[in-house]
Scaffold this motif. Structure first.
Motif, PDB file in Angstrom:
ATOM      1  N   ILE A  60      19.516   8.618  13.245  1.00  0.00           N
ATOM      2  CA  ILE A  60      18.056   8.635  13.054  1.00  0.00           C
ATOM      3  C   ILE A  60      17.601  10.083  13.004  1.00  0.00           C
ATOM      4  CG2 ILE A  60      15.822   7.974  13.972  1.00  0.00           C
ATOM      5  CD1 ILE A  60      17.184   5.622  15.353  1.00  0.00           C
ATOM      6  N   ASN A  61      17.026  10.456  11.874  1.00  0.00           N
ATOM      7  CA  ASN A  61      16.673  11.862  11.688  1.00  0.00           C
ATOM      8  C   ASN A  61      15.600  12.315  12.646  1.00  0.00           C
ATOM      9  OD1 ASN A  61      16.562  14.470  10.357  1.00  0.00           O
ATOM     10  ND2 ASN A  61      14.651  13.752   9.450  1.00  0.00           N
ATOM     11  N   ALA A  62      14.556  11.516  12.790  1.00  0.00           N
ATOM     12  CA  ALA A  62      13.435  11.971  13.611  1.00  0.00           C
ATOM     13  C   ALA A  62      12.957  10.865  14.536  1.00  0.00           C
ATOM     14  CB  ALA A  62      12.285  12.425  12.714  1.00  0.00           C
ATOM     15  N   MET A  63      12.714  11.252  15.787  1.00  0.00           N
ATOM     16  CA  MET A  63      12.134  10.328  16.764  1.00  0.00           C
ATOM     17  C   MET A  63      10.981  11.036  17.439  1.00  0.00           C
ATOM     18  SD  MET A  63      15.256   8.137  18.331  1.00  0.00           S
ATOM     19  CE  MET A  63      14.037   6.959  18.924  1.00  0.00           C
ATOM     20  N   GLY A  64       9.977  10.240  17.778  1.00  0.00           N
ATOM     21  CA  GLY A  64       8.789  10.862  18.344  1.00  0.00           C
ATOM     22  C   GLY A  64       8.210  10.076  19.494  1.00  0.00           C
TER      23      GLY A  64
ATOM     24  N   THR B   8      14.065  16.178  15.820  1.00  0.00           N
ATOM     25  CA  THR B   8      14.944  15.781  14.723  1.00  0.00           C
ATOM     26  C   THR B   8      16.379  15.659  15.215  1.00  0.00           C
ATOM     27  OG1 THR B   8      15.519  18.026  14.035  1.00  0.00           O
ATOM     28  CG2 THR B   8      13.459  17.081  13.164  1.00  0.00           C
ATOM     29  N   SER B   9      17.244  15.146  14.354  1.00  0.00           N
ATOM     30  CA  SER B   9      18.651  15.005  14.718  1.00  0.00           C
ATOM     31  C   SER B   9      19.299  16.359  14.955  1.00  0.00           C
ATOM     32  CB  SER B   9      19.410  14.246  13.614  1.00  0.00           C
ATOM     33  OG  SER B   9      19.263  14.921  12.374  1.00  0.00           O
ATOM     34  N   GLY B  10      18.736  17.404  14.344  1.00  0.00           N
ATOM     35  CA  GLY B  10      19.266  18.743  14.547  1.00  0.00           C
ATOM     36  C   GLY B  10      18.700  19.437  15.760  1.00  0.00           C
ATOM     37  N   GLY B  11      17.771  18.769  16.452  1.00  0.00           N
ATOM     38  CA  GLY B  11      17.226  19.340  17.677  1.00  0.00           C
ATOM     39  C   GLY B  11      15.928  20.106  17.497  1.00  0.00           C
ATOM     40  N   SER B  12      15.419  20.172  16.280  1.00  0.00           N
ATOM     41  CA  SER B  12      14.133  20.833  16.069  1.00  0.00           C
ATOM     42  C   SER B  12      13.025  20.002  16.700  1.00  0.00           C
ATOM     43  CB  SER B  12      13.863  21.013  14.576  1.00  0.00           C
ATOM     44  OG  SER B  12      14.831  21.859  13.997  1.00  0.00           O
ATOM     45  N   THR B  13      12.056  20.673  17.281  1.00  0.00           N
ATOM     46  CA  THR B  13      10.969  19.975  17.969  1.00  0.00           C
ATOM     47  C   THR B  13       9.608  20.437  17.469  1.00  0.00           C
ATOM     48  OG1 THR B  13      10.986  21.601  19.758  1.00  0.00           O
ATOM     49  CG2 THR B  13      12.321  19.614  20.067  1.00  0.00           C
ATOM     50  N   ASN B  14       8.636  19.558  17.654  1.00  0.00           N
ATOM     51  CA  ASN B  14       7.259  19.869  17.303  1.00  0.00           C
ATOM     52  C   ASN B  14       6.362  19.200  18.338  1.00  0.00           C
ATOM     53  OD1 ASN B  14       5.212  20.971  15.713  1.00  0.00           O
ATOM     54  ND2 ASN B  14       4.932  19.064  14.597  1.00  0.00           N
ATOM     55  N   TYR B  15       5.308  19.904  18.753  1.00  0.00           N
ATOM     56  CA  TYR B  15       4.435  19.395  19.796  1.00  0.00           C
ATOM     57  C   TYR B  15       2.969  19.464  19.391  1.00  0.00           C
ATOM     58  CZ  TYR B  15       8.516  19.967  22.816  1.00  0.00           C
ATOM     59  OH  TYR B  15       9.771  19.875  23.375  1.00  0.00           O
ATOM     60  N   ALA B  16       2.199  18.521  19.911  1.00  0.00           N
ATOM     61  CA  ALA B  16       0.750  18.624  19.779  1.00  0.00           C
ATOM     62  C   ALA B  16       0.288  19.847  20.568  1.00  0.00           C
ATOM     63  CB  ALA B  16       0.083  17.362  20.315  1.00  0.00           C
ATOM     64  N   ASP B  17      -0.754  20.513  20.072  1.00  0.00           N
ATOM     65  CA  ASP B  17      -1.248  21.709  20.747  1.00  0.00           C
ATOM     66  C   ASP B  17      -1.637  21.419  22.195  1.00  0.00           C
ATOM     67  OD1 ASP B  17      -2.974  23.098  17.836  1.00  0.00           O
ATOM     68  OD2 ASP B  17      -0.884  23.255  18.493  1.00  0.00           O
ATOM     69  N   SER B  18      -2.130  20.220  22.448  1.00  0.00           N
ATOM     70  CA  SER B  18      -2.627  19.871  23.780  1.00  0.00           C
ATOM     71  C   SER B  18      -1.521  19.769  24.832  1.00  0.00           C
ATOM     72  CB  SER B  18      -3.397  18.556  23.723  1.00  0.00           C
ATOM     73  OG  SER B  18      -2.565  17.511  23.246  1.00  0.00           O
ATOM     74  N   VAL B  19      -0.265  19.661  24.394  1.00  0.00           N
ATOM     75  CA  VAL B  19       0.826  19.507  25.365  1.00  0.00           C
ATOM     76  C   VAL B  19       1.839  20.647  25.313  1.00  0.00           C
ATOM     77  CG1 VAL B  19       0.591  17.006  25.194  1.00  0.00           C
ATOM     78  CG2 VAL B  19       2.399  18.164  23.893  1.00  0.00           C
ATOM     79  N   LYS B  20       1.668  21.580  24.395  1.00  0.00           N
ATOM     80  CA  LYS B  20       2.604  22.704  24.286  1.00  0.00           C
ATOM     81  C   LYS B  20       2.691  23.468  25.599  1.00  0.00           C
ATOM     82  CE  LYS B  20       2.423  23.649  19.325  1.00  0.00           C
ATOM     83  NZ  LYS B  20       1.917  24.565  18.264  1.00  0.00           N
ATOM     84  N   GLY B  21       3.926  23.755  26.003  1.00  0.00           N
ATOM     85  CA  GLY B  21       4.140  24.488  27.244  1.00  0.00           C
ATOM     86  C   GLY B  21       4.179  23.597  28.474  1.00  0.00           C
ATOM     87  N   ARG B  22       3.793  22.329  28.330  1.00  0.00           N
ATOM     88  CA  ARG B  22       3.795  21.402  29.477  1.00  0.00           C
ATOM     89  C   ARG B  22       4.796  20.268  29.288  1.00  0.00           C
ATOM     90  NH1 ARG B  22      -0.551  18.440  30.599  1.00  0.00           N
ATOM     91  NH2 ARG B  22      -1.319  18.358  28.448  1.00  0.00           N
ATOM     92  N   PHE B  23       4.954  19.803  28.047  1.00  0.00           N
ATOM     93  CA  PHE B  23       5.842  18.673  27.749  1.00  0.00           C
ATOM     94  C   PHE B  23       7.077  19.164  27.006  1.00  0.00           C
ATOM     95  CE2 PHE B  23       2.450  15.022  27.495  1.00  0.00           C
ATOM     96  CZ  PHE B  23       1.951  15.425  28.719  1.00  0.00           C
ATOM     97  N   THR B  24       8.204  18.485  27.243  1.00  0.00           N
ATOM     98  CA  THR B  24       9.445  18.792  26.531  1.00  0.00           C
ATOM     99  C   THR B  24      10.089  17.495  26.080  1.00  0.00           C
ATOM    100  OG1 THR B  24       9.812  20.775  27.889  1.00  0.00           O
ATOM    101  CG2 THR B  24      11.694  19.919  26.648  1.00  0.00           C
ATOM    102  N   ILE B  25      10.403  17.409  24.794  1.00  0.00           N
ATOM    103  CA  ILE B  25      11.106  16.250  24.256  1.00  0.00           C
ATOM    104  C   ILE B  25      12.579  16.611  24.109  1.00  0.00           C
ATOM    105  CG2 ILE B  25      10.646  16.893  21.836  1.00  0.00           C
ATOM    106  CD1 ILE B  25      10.426  13.868  21.210  1.00  0.00           C
TER     107      ILE B  25
END
Length: 113
Positions: free
Chosen positions: A31-35, A52-69
């Motif tokens: 699965i390429n991307a999970m959210g 993503t399957s390669g480990g790239s991450t993206n976060y909503a601005d409201s949770v950046k620095g607080r949440f980690t996927i």
């Protein structure tokens, strides 16, 4: 067809932490991307974090620095580590396998003193 089951939600005080888990019935390695998404009462469902399957991450601005996927392909599980929780983080959190357009059933997170 993959199935997703979330767990780890609950009631936590402001400033606290929780770890959500999303267990898949099948392999997630392909699965390429999970959210993680969330939906608060009276609001639209919104993206919280993506990996993503390669480990790239993206976060909503409201949770950046607080949440980690993160994802553990061997365990077929995706995690959302949530720190410094705020009352505005209160919502039902859903896991989503983007490639298959499959949602989990959701887990409630309530941040309140």
């Amino acid at each position: 067809q993959v199935q997703l089951v979330e767990s780890g939600g609950g009631l936590v005080q402001p400033g606290g932490s929780l770890r959500l888990s999303c267990a898949a019935s099948g392999s997630i390695s392909s699965i390429n991307a999970m959210g993680w998404y969330r939906q608060a009462p009276g609001k639209q469902r919104e993206l919280v974090a993506l990996i993503t399957s390669g480990g790239s991450t993206n976060y909503a601005d409201s949770v950046k620095g607080r949440f980690t996927i993160s994802r553990d392909n061997a365990a077929n599980t995706v995690y959302l580590h949530m720190n410094s929780l705020k009352p505005e983080d209160t919502a039902v959190y859903y896991c989503y396998a983007i490639d298959y357009r499959v949602w989990g059933q959701g887990t409630q997170v309530t941040v309140s003193s």
